[in-house]
Design a protein around this motif. Structure first.
Motif, PDB file in Angstrom:
ATOM      1  N   UNK A  63       0.803  -1.227   0.000  1.00 44.55           N
ATOM      2  CA  UNK A  63       0.000   0.000   0.000  1.00 44.55           C
ATOM      3  C   UNK A  63       0.830   1.269   0.000  1.00 44.55           C
ATOM      4  N   UNK A  64       1.899   1.284   0.789  1.00 41.75           N
ATOM      5  CA  UNK A  64       2.694   2.500   0.911  1.00 41.75           C
ATOM      6  C   UNK A  64       3.416   2.836  -0.392  1.00 41.75           C
ATOM      7  N   UNK A  65       3.781   1.819  -1.135  1.00 39.53           N
ATOM      8  CA  UNK A  65       4.506   2.049  -2.399  1.00 39.53           C
ATOM      9  C   UNK A  65       3.525   2.474  -3.486  1.00 39.53           C
TER      10      UNK A  65
ATOM     11  N   UNK B 173      -2.072   7.575  -6.900  1.00 36.71           N
ATOM     12  CA  UNK B 173      -2.737   8.855  -6.614  1.00 36.71           C
ATOM     13  C   UNK B 173      -2.351   9.879  -7.679  1.00 36.71           C
ATOM     14  N   UNK B 174      -1.069   9.914  -8.035  1.00 40.42           N
ATOM     15  CA  UNK B 174      -0.622  10.865  -9.074  1.00 40.42           C
ATOM     16  C   UNK B 174      -1.334  10.550 -10.384  1.00 40.42           C
ATOM     17  N   UNK B 175      -1.426   9.253 -10.688  1.00 34.03           N
ATOM     18  CA  UNK B 175      -2.091   8.835 -11.927  1.00 34.03           C
ATOM     19  C   UNK B 175      -3.534   9.321 -11.948  1.00 34.03           C
ATOM     20  N   UNK B 176      -4.219   9.152 -10.806  1.00 31.76           N
ATOM     21  CA  UNK B 176      -5.623   9.554 -10.719  1.00 31.76           C
ATOM     22  C   UNK B 176      -5.784  11.054 -10.934  1.00 31.76           C
ATOM     23  N   UNK B 177      -4.910  11.829 -10.277  1.00 29.16           N
ATOM     24  CA  UNK B 177      -5.007  13.291 -10.375  1.00 29.16           C
ATOM     25  C   UNK B 177      -4.686  13.751 -11.803  1.00 29.16           C
TER      26      UNK B 177
ATOM     27  N   UNK C 151      -0.333   9.227 -17.486  1.00 25.90           N
ATOM     28  CA  UNK C 151      -1.123   8.270 -16.685  1.00 25.90           C
ATOM     29  C   UNK C 151      -0.518   6.877 -16.800  1.00 25.90           C
ATOM     30  N   UNK C 152      -0.215   6.510 -18.044  1.00 23.86           N
ATOM     31  CA  UNK C 152       0.356   5.178 -18.285  1.00 23.86           C
ATOM     32  C   UNK C 152       1.681   5.027 -17.542  1.00 23.86           C
ATOM     33  N   UNK C 153       2.459   6.104 -17.495  1.00 24.48           N
ATOM     34  CA  UNK C 153       3.750   6.063 -16.800  1.00 24.48           C
ATOM     35  C   UNK C 153       3.569   5.588 -15.357  1.00 24.48           C
ATOM     36  N   UNK C 154       2.615   6.208 -14.635  1.00 22.43           N
ATOM     37  CA  UNK C 154       2.474   5.893 -13.203  1.00 22.43           C
ATOM     38  C   UNK C 154       1.947   4.489 -12.988  1.00 22.43           C
ATOM     39  N   UNK C 155       1.055   4.048 -13.868  1.00 19.15           N
ATOM     40  CA  UNK C 155       0.558   2.673 -13.744  1.00 19.15           C
ATOM     41  C   UNK C 155       1.713   1.695 -13.990  1.00 19.15           C
ATOM     42  N   UNK C 156       2.540   2.025 -14.970  1.00 19.08           N
ATOM     43  CA  UNK C 156       3.658   1.127 -15.291  1.00 19.08           C
ATOM     44  C   UNK C 156       4.749   1.182 -14.227  1.00 19.08           C
TER      45      UNK C 156
END
Lengths: 69, 509
Positions: free
Chosen positions: B88-90, B96-100, B139-144
């Motif tokens: 969770x912490x990672x 959150x950044x991806x969502x925003x 967005x893809x960056x943060x998911x990846x």
């Protein structure tokens, strides 16, 4: 500032009013969001730890699951 | 099927469906940006209408795909609660950044792109179109980044008090070599898919002899964009293979069907691995009927034609690297993992009993030393740590073979466009059209390699799937699996239907 706000309002207002294919797509998006957040989240995907562990004792709960088996 | 199997199947199903929508969004974002840039430069209405047409298809796909990835996050909390709590912490920060980013950047610029043609300047509109694509790509960056961390956990330390992996370096997580490779390779693959889609749809218009100029110009843009992306993806693929060899050698061995490693290894083009059974890697030295390119695997994995590449048995039995470093055998890793588990139990018991800080510090140090092998403490059998070879092996070949096919397609399309009459090459136009579904299969095959190849780990070496899952009944997960199957298939059918209608309608030229 007021002009900018008015222009922004008109951008969205006119845009939504003049949609054709967009209306169908928005309808699909709303149905999908309803299914995801109301049906799936409330009835099928409740947080397992929230439901099974006491607040503040999540670490103990996880420890019992992964260390005591 | 056990609960783990259903949970894995459900996650795979959701990810596969989600990935049907994402690559076209990323690929068309660039195509519509290019078309609108031509409009900005030339001022010709033709390019404006061409851009608007591809934006319409982008919009359909975007609307269908939006929020489908959220279900993956629900699954973490319900089916994978142990895993979800531990990471969770990672995961919190990148997701959150991806969502925003997704919400603010995409919703703002998508609105300007669709509603703003008569409301904002040409330059501002063009910027919005490119920023829409950039938002989706970020967005893809943060998911990846989140996915890459599972494959190569860096920038973190396990906290025995909170029972969580906690982030120690945001930069290490965000810029890990696996994340960088994964992002570049994945986004380029999406661009190739977008290019194949544009080439295929344009070919259909030529087959129907409709919108000839539009189709010809879209073909040119699509084929050049696809060819450039394909060249770049070859470079990124080479680097990805090198990174996988360094960080997940078992995945590489499974992809290659490399049972016994060594120096001067050849890259397998094809072999007779049974697609329906795990091969006998313990007894065989190599798959039957193997045809390979000499030295190529050694070069890919080590950037040295004579480099040493470990096979599955070497990884299980332990081996010594050319630099003299010894890689532990599975038995040694299991022992270290079991020691990590018992030390963690001792730490938590000592903490409950109010042990001194010296005792806790000493135990904590021991836990950290063995933590990289924590997951092996749950392994009972050698076969548990070997991914399912047929899927890794064949999916890898579908991915690479498909990539080569698309290069051939783009080259042929450009050749016929510039040197011959492409209207006469109906076989090529039909071929281009048929390549659209192939591009999706190839794109999904890439994910199969990445995700099957890292089995059984939810976090590489630290948490196997059967420890990461919640204690739910398999029937509960089976029901939601079937529910998703229906939901997503309906969504896909609706998308294909709307998309086909929009394509049949054609551009408003």
């Amino acid at each position: 500032m007021m002009k900018w706000l008015r222009n922004t309002w008109h951008l969205y207002y006119d845009g939504f009013r003049n949609m054709t294919l967009g209306r169908t797509l928005w309808a699909i998006i709303f149905v999908k969001l309803f299914v995801i957040f109301v049906v799936l989240k409330l009835f099928f995907f409740r947080g397992y730890i929230k439901e099974h562990a006491h607040k503040g004792e999540e670490a103990e709960f996880i420890a019992s699951k992964i260390l005591d088996n | 099927m056990t609960m783990v199997d259903w949970a894995r199947a459900q996650f795979a199903l959701t990810a596969i469906y989600h990935w049907l929508f994402v690559p076209l969004t990323l690929g068309l974002a660039v195509v519509m940006g290019i078309m609108e840039t031509f409009y900005y430069k030339s001022g010709k209405d033709f390019w404006k209408q061409t851009a608007q047409y591809w934006q319409r298809l982008f919009g359909i796909n975007f609307a269908m795909g939006v929020a489908t990835g959220l279900i993956l996050e629900f699954e973490f909390g319900t089916n994978w609660s142990n895993y979800s709590y531990i990471v969770g912490d990672i995961f919190g920060a990148p997701l959150a950044i991806e969502g925003i980013v997704a919400f603010f950047m995409e919703s703002t610029f998508v609105a300007v792109m669709f509603f703003g043609w008569k409301k904002v300047s040409k330059g501002f509109h063009l910027a919005s179109t490119w920023l829409t694509g950039l938002g989706a790509t970020i967005s893809a960056w943060w998911i990846l980044v989140a996915n890459a961390w599972m494959q190569h956990p860096v920038g973190q330390a396990f906290n025995p008090d909170t029972m969580r992996n906690e982030m120690t370096s945001f930069l290490d997580v965000a810029l890990s070599p696996v994340a960088v490779d994964k992002f570049i390779h994945t986004v380029l693959s999406a661009w190739v898919l977008g290019a194949v889609f544009v080439v295929g749809v344009s070919s259909w218009y030529l087959l129907k002899q409709r919108h000839i100029e539009f189709a010809n110009k879209s073909l040119k843009v699509g084929a050049i964009f696809g060819l450039v992306s394909s060249m770049l993806i070859m470079l990124s693929g080479d680097h990805s293979a090198y990174t996988v060899a360094q960080t997940q050698p078992m995945k590489l061995a499974a992809m290659e069907g490399l049972y016994k490693g060594g120096h001067n290894q050849s890259l397998t083009i094809i072999s007779g691995i049974n697609p329906f059974n795990q091969p006998d890697y313990e007894e065989q030295d190599e798959p039957p009927f193997k045809i390979g390119v000499p030295y190529a695997l050694s070069f890919l994995a080590t950037h040295d034609f004579h480099g040493y590449v470990p096979g599955i048995r070497d990884l299980l039995d332990g081996y010594t690297k050319p630099d003299g470093t010894r890689v532990l055998s599975l038995e040694e890793k299991i022992a270290r993992g079991q020691r990590a588990i018992t030390t963690l139990q001792a730490y938590r018991q000592a903490k409950k009993e109010g042990a001194s800080s010296e005792v806790l510090t000493e135990l904590s140090g021991k836990i950290q030393a063995d933590m990289p092998y924590f997951g092996y403490g749950y392994v009972k059998d050698r076969s548990q740590v070997v991914p399912y070879i047929p899927v890794c092996f064949y999916a890898f070949r579908v991915m690479v073979g498909g990539g080569c096919l698309f290069i051939l397609l783009f080259v042929l399309v450009l050749f016929f466009l510039y040197k011959k009459d492409i209207m006469q090459a109906r076989w090529l136009l039909w071929g281009a059209l048929c390549c659209i579904p192939v591009a999706y299969i190839v794109s999904e095959a890439g994910w199969l390699v990445a995700e099957f190849g890292r089995q059984p780990w939810t976090i590489q070496d630290m948490l196997p799937t059967w420890v990461g899952v919640s204690q739910l009944g398999s029937q509960t997960v089976m029901i939601t699996f079937l529910l998703f199957l229906v939901l997503f298939t309906t969504l896909l059918a609706v998308e294909i239907n709307i998309m086909c209608k929009a394509i049949k309608k054609g551009p408003q030229l």
